[in-house]
Scaffold this motif. Structure first.
Motif, PDB file in Angstrom:
ATOM      1  N   CYS A  54     -43.013   3.873  69.179  1.00 49.75           N
ATOM      2  CA  CYS A  54     -42.438   2.542  69.360  1.00 49.75           C
ATOM      3  C   CYS A  54     -42.289   2.231  70.849  1.00 49.75           C
ATOM      4  O   CYS A  54     -42.306   3.126  71.706  1.00 49.75           O
ATOM      5  CB  CYS A  54     -41.103   2.427  68.638  1.00 49.75           C
ATOM      6  SG  CYS A  54     -39.724   3.306  69.402  1.00 49.75           S
ATOM      7  N   ASN A  83     -34.374   2.222  70.306  1.00 50.78           N
ATOM      8  CA  ASN A  83     -35.451   2.679  69.428  1.00 50.78           C
ATOM      9  C   ASN A  83     -35.387   1.982  68.076  1.00 50.78           C
ATOM     10  O   ASN A  83     -34.460   1.212  67.800  1.00 50.78           O
ATOM     11  CB  ASN A  83     -35.425   4.201  69.269  1.00 50.78           C
ATOM     12  CG  ASN A  83     -34.097   4.724  68.736  1.00 50.78           C
ATOM     13  OD1 ASN A  83     -33.291   3.979  68.192  1.00 50.78           O
ATOM     14  ND2 ASN A  83     -33.870   6.021  68.879  1.00 50.78           N
ATOM     15  N   ARG A  84     -36.385   2.243  67.241  1.00 52.86           N
ATOM     16  CA  ARG A  84     -36.466   1.584  65.941  1.00 52.86           C
ATOM     17  C   ARG A  84     -35.288   1.938  65.043  1.00 52.86           C
ATOM     18  O   ARG A  84     -34.853   1.137  64.227  1.00 52.86           O
ATOM     19  CB  ARG A  84     -37.764   1.995  65.231  1.00 52.86           C
ATOM     20  CG  ARG A  84     -39.026   1.378  65.801  1.00 52.86           C
ATOM     21  CD  ARG A  84     -40.244   1.919  65.066  1.00 52.86           C
ATOM     22  NE  ARG A  84     -41.485   1.359  65.623  1.00 52.86           N
ATOM     23  CZ  ARG A  84     -42.662   1.947  65.523  1.00 52.86           C
ATOM     24  NH1 ARG A  84     -42.766   3.120  64.902  1.00 52.86           N
ATOM     25  NH2 ARG A  84     -43.737   1.389  66.036  1.00 52.86           N
ATOM     26  N   GLU A  85     -34.805   3.157  65.184  1.00 51.69           N
ATOM     27  CA  GLU A  85     -33.761   3.642  64.289  1.00 51.69           C
ATOM     28  C   GLU A  85     -32.368   3.160  64.674  1.00 51.69           C
ATOM     29  O   GLU A  85     -31.427   3.291  63.894  1.00 51.69           O
ATOM     30  CB  GLU A  85     -33.776   5.179  64.266  1.00 51.69           C
ATOM     31  CG  GLU A  85     -35.075   5.789  63.779  1.00 51.69           C
ATOM     32  CD  GLU A  85     -36.158   5.845  64.860  1.00 51.69           C
ATOM     33  OE1 GLU A  85     -35.829   5.622  66.052  1.00 51.69           O
ATOM     34  OE2 GLU A  85     -37.327   6.091  64.524  1.00 51.69           O
ATOM     35  N   GLU A 145     -34.867  -2.484  71.480  1.00 55.19           N
ATOM     36  CA  GLU A 145     -35.910  -1.963  72.370  1.00 55.19           C
ATOM     37  C   GLU A 145     -36.046  -2.857  73.594  1.00 55.19           C
ATOM     38  O   GLU A 145     -36.297  -2.387  74.698  1.00 55.19           O
ATOM     39  CB  GLU A 145     -37.237  -1.886  71.620  1.00 55.19           C
ATOM     40  CG  GLU A 145     -37.246  -0.876  70.493  1.00 55.19           C
ATOM     41  CD  GLU A 145     -38.589  -0.833  69.803  1.00 55.19           C
ATOM     42  OE1 GLU A 145     -39.464  -0.074  70.257  1.00 55.19           O
ATOM     43  OE2 GLU A 145     -38.777  -1.583  68.807  1.00 55.19           O
ATOM     44  N   HIS A 172     -35.295   3.498  59.725  1.00 55.71           N
ATOM     45  CA  HIS A 172     -35.513   2.087  60.037  1.00 55.71           C
ATOM     46  C   HIS A 172     -34.187   1.346  59.890  1.00 55.71           C
ATOM     47  O   HIS A 172     -33.204   1.902  59.410  1.00 55.71           O
ATOM     48  CB  HIS A 172     -36.576   1.476  59.110  1.00 55.71           C
ATOM     49  CG  HIS A 172     -36.222   1.553  57.652  1.00 55.71           C
ATOM     50  ND1 HIS A 172     -36.291   2.727  56.936  1.00 55.71           N
ATOM     51  CD2 HIS A 172     -35.796   0.605  56.778  1.00 55.71           C
ATOM     52  CE1 HIS A 172     -35.928   2.495  55.684  1.00 55.71           C
ATOM     53  NE2 HIS A 172     -35.617   1.230  55.572  1.00 55.71           N
ATOM     54  N   ASP A 185     -47.965  -5.658  65.058  1.00 54.52           N
ATOM     55  CA  ASP A 185     -46.918  -4.718  65.441  1.00 54.52           C
ATOM     56  C   ASP A 185     -45.670  -5.505  65.850  1.00 54.52           C
ATOM     57  O   ASP A 185     -45.668  -6.749  65.840  1.00 54.52           O
ATOM     58  CB  ASP A 185     -47.406  -3.827  66.583  1.00 54.52           C
ATOM     59  CG  ASP A 185     -46.835  -2.419  66.507  1.00 54.52           C
ATOM     60  OD1 ASP A 185     -45.663  -2.279  66.092  1.00 54.52           O
ATOM     61  OD2 ASP A 185     -47.552  -1.467  66.858  1.00 54.52           O
ATOM     62  N   ILE A 197     -38.294  -4.376  68.533  1.00 57.15           N
ATOM     63  CA  ILE A 197     -36.960  -4.886  68.197  1.00 57.15           C
ATOM     64  C   ILE A 197     -36.410  -5.620  69.409  1.00 57.15           C
ATOM     65  O   ILE A 197     -36.144  -5.024  70.460  1.00 57.15           O
ATOM     66  CB  ILE A 197     -36.036  -3.754  67.737  1.00 57.15           C
ATOM     67  CG1 ILE A 197     -36.553  -3.186  66.413  1.00 57.15           C
ATOM     68  CG2 ILE A 197     -34.598  -4.261  67.571  1.00 57.15           C
ATOM     69  CD1 ILE A 197     -35.807  -1.974  65.914  1.00 57.15           C
ATOM     70  N   ASN A 201     -38.071  -9.183  63.247  1.00 60.68           N
ATOM     71  CA  ASN A 201     -37.354  -8.104  63.930  1.00 60.68           C
ATOM     72  C   ASN A 201     -36.668  -8.581  65.208  1.00 60.68           C
ATOM     73  O   ASN A 201     -36.411  -7.788  66.111  1.00 60.68           O
ATOM     74  CB  ASN A 201     -38.307  -6.954  64.244  1.00 60.68           C
ATOM     75  CG  ASN A 201     -38.514  -6.050  63.049  1.00 60.68           C
ATOM     76  OD1 ASN A 201     -37.610  -5.322  62.645  1.00 60.68           O
ATOM     77  ND2 ASN A 201     -39.692  -6.104  62.456  1.00 60.68           N
TER      78      ASN A 201
END
Length: 572
Positions: free
Chosen positions: A549, A510-512, A492, A342, A472, A475, A432
């Protein structure tokens, strides 16, 4: 070994250098004629080369673009002022320092605000020329400076805040500070001009060279599994590797960067390459020689292709790595395993292993100011007046009240709630989402970002609610131009300003924070991209796999192609 810049033999030796190389060469190690400009009462700005040189001292000349047309009608020059970005490695600031910057912002800046930035520091906006020297002297009096937070140098070094694992964070923070100090310019120009320091002759810059770097350079220290500093947005990254909670070394990632130019396919965002692991004792040596190779090999002809990411793509990552090893006398070991899971901040209270408590506050857009019914700036001031620990600015523009003893928790939380610094109604989506400053102060902005983000988030919240996933989040990042400040090219959904009310829409991060998104819609307004997002979010909710995601979904479904190698994939 000489640090003087010599054109790399693989580049065209007859090519004409960018004009920035001339002005650095002629600047007398960043002094220029800034002192003379400060005394010029005929203009509120800086002239000729000094307009660029003040950046090496941490400032950008700006004006309020909202009032520029009216001033032009009155035959007045733009209302020139400067934005200052402080050097705060790791984003840690003491309460006494906070009170000092709060007072200056209130009394001496046009906007009265403190702006937390994605570079894990604060900015003053709207400081007029007569107050600039006082600003630097005030900062110096409390142990802060703005040396090398802009310009062709290594900028403020970021560090994961991670307040829970206090011992590991402390070690990582100390390395962020050491790296920052090691890579600073050696010229005394800053002290001479702003602090009335004794004038001394500068004869060399041991690491940066007499013409400094070809372009800006950004460095981070990060502690997995949190990628809050967005390592792939930076030239040089030290990923902490721990053994039983003790820092033993770093994996070194090189060549990340997000800036690009609209319409120029030779520019693109790029992920960093993993060079391998190094023990702690080699950290400063490796930092120095990643910088020195970029100094000597970077493109000084075309500034749009001057950053480290392009140097790696021009000469090859393996060749760059080999040269770093040769200069440092250090071989990279194979990378140690790590994982990013994360990159957001952990809001609310958390307790560290030392028994101290830490309160992370969500600061929308990072703008600390007193708003009607929400006096954020006053609240931070009142907390600073009683706080016994420190503040930590995050790379996501938020603020941590760190090191709070148990018996002070209730008082600090009450102050935070009374002043709007805690709002339980803020959604995960809002927390986010992020924007750069953009209009009215940034001269590069093509579209709104900071002022538009709250409204856009409300729209996206509505879409999530409509499709039954209000809890939910996606990003979401909005920037006013393609220069990368708000890190939209790791989102994202990333909106990049193209014109007033118009954006390029990128999907597929992506989330990471480990994947660059790809263009989905070009030069469109709300009337186009909001219905498109509505349809995509509905599809995501109906067809996604377990905990998939939004960014992963649009890649898997082929809505946009995955960017694996930016040089070939981003514009394809």
């Amino acid at each position: 070994m000489s640090t003087e810049y010599k054109p790399n033999s693989k580049l065209d030796p007859n090519a004409k250098f960018a004009d920035n190389e001339r002005l650095k060469t002629q600047s007398n190690y960043l002094r220029g004629t800034i002192e003379a400009d400060l005394k010029d009462p005929l203009t509120g700005g800086f002239t000729a080369d000094n307009f660029q040189l003040i950046r090496f001292h941490g400032m950008y000349q700006q004006d309020d673009r909202d009032i520029r047309p009216e001033r032009a009608k009155q035959k007045l020059e733009p209302l020139h002022n400067v934005m200052l970005r402080a050097r705060m490695p790791g984003g840690i600031i003491k309460p006494s320092q906070w009170l000092a910057i709060d007072k200056f912002a209130e009394e001496k800046s046009m906007y009265g605000s403190i702006r937390l930035t994605t570079r894990q520091t604060f900015q003053f906006h709207g400081v007029l020329k007569p107050n600039i020297k006082e600003m630097h002297q005030m900062l110096n009096s409390v142990g802060i400076d703005s040396i090398a937070t802009a310009g062709d140098v290594n900028r403020n070094v970021l560090c994961t805040t991670n307040p829970v694992e206090s011992q590991l964070h402390q070690e990582a923070y100390e390395w962020a500070t050491k790296i920052s100090e090691h890579l600073l310019p050696h010229t005394k120009a800053y002290a001479e001009i702003w602090l009335n320091g004794e004038k001394t002759e500068t004869t060399e810059e041991p690491i940066l060279g007499s013409t400094y770097l070809p372009r800006k350079f950004k460095t981070t220290v990060t502690i997995p599994p949190n990628n809050e500093v967005d390592v792939h947005a930076n030239d040089l990254n030290f990923v902490a590797i721990a053994d039983n909670g003790k820092l033993v070394g770093f994996n070194v990632l090189v060549g990340g960067g997000l800036a690009m130019t609209h319409g120029d396919v030779n520019t693109y965002p790029r992920k960093a390459d993993d060079f391998g692991f190094i023990p702690l004792e080699h950290t400063l040596k490796i930092a120095e020689h990643v910088v020195s190779v970029q100094r000597d090999w970077g493109n000084r002809v075309n500034r749009k292709n001057a950053k480290t990411k392009y140097t790696l793509d021009t000469f090859g990552a393996d060749a760059f790595k080999a040269e770093v090893q040769k200069r440092a006398g250090v071989e990279f070991e194979p990378s140690r395993p790590y994982e990013f899971t994360h990159r957001g901040d952990r809001f609310g209270w958390v307790e560290g292993i030392d028994g101290k408590h830490h309160l992370t506050l969500f600061i929308e857009n990072g703008r600390i100011l007193d708003y009607p019914g929400k006096p954020l700036k006053t609240g931070c001031r009142k907390i600073a007046q009683i706080h016994q620990g420190d503040f930590r600015m995050t790379a996501n523009q938020n603020l941590i009240i760190a090191g709070v003893p148990a018996d002070q928790k209730a008082t600090i939380e009450q102050l935070a709630r009374e002043h709007g610094l805690i709002n339980d109604e803020h959604t995960v989506q809002r927390k986010n989402s992020m924007a750069c400053v953009a209009l009215p102060t940034c001269p590069l902005a093509m579209a709104e970002a900071e002022r538009y983000l709250p409204e856009l988030v409300t729209q996206v919240e509505g879409l999530l609610d409509k499709h039954g996933v209000a809890d939910d989040s996606i990003i979401l990042r909005v920037v006013g131009c393609p220069n990368g400040c708000g890190r939209a090219m790791l989102a994202e959904i990333g909106l990049v300003g193209k014109g007033l009310g118009k954006y390029n829409v990128y999907l597929g991060g992506n989330r990471e924070g480990t994947r660059v998104p790809k263009l989905y819609l070009e030069n469109v307004g709300e009337d186009v991209y909001l219905p498109a997002l509505d349809e995509l979010i509905g599809q995501w909710v109906q067809e996604r796999q377990s905990d998939e995601c939004f960014g992963d979904f649009v890649i898997r479904k082929g809505i946009v192609a995955e960017v694996k190698v930016s040089k070939t994939d981003f514009h394809a």
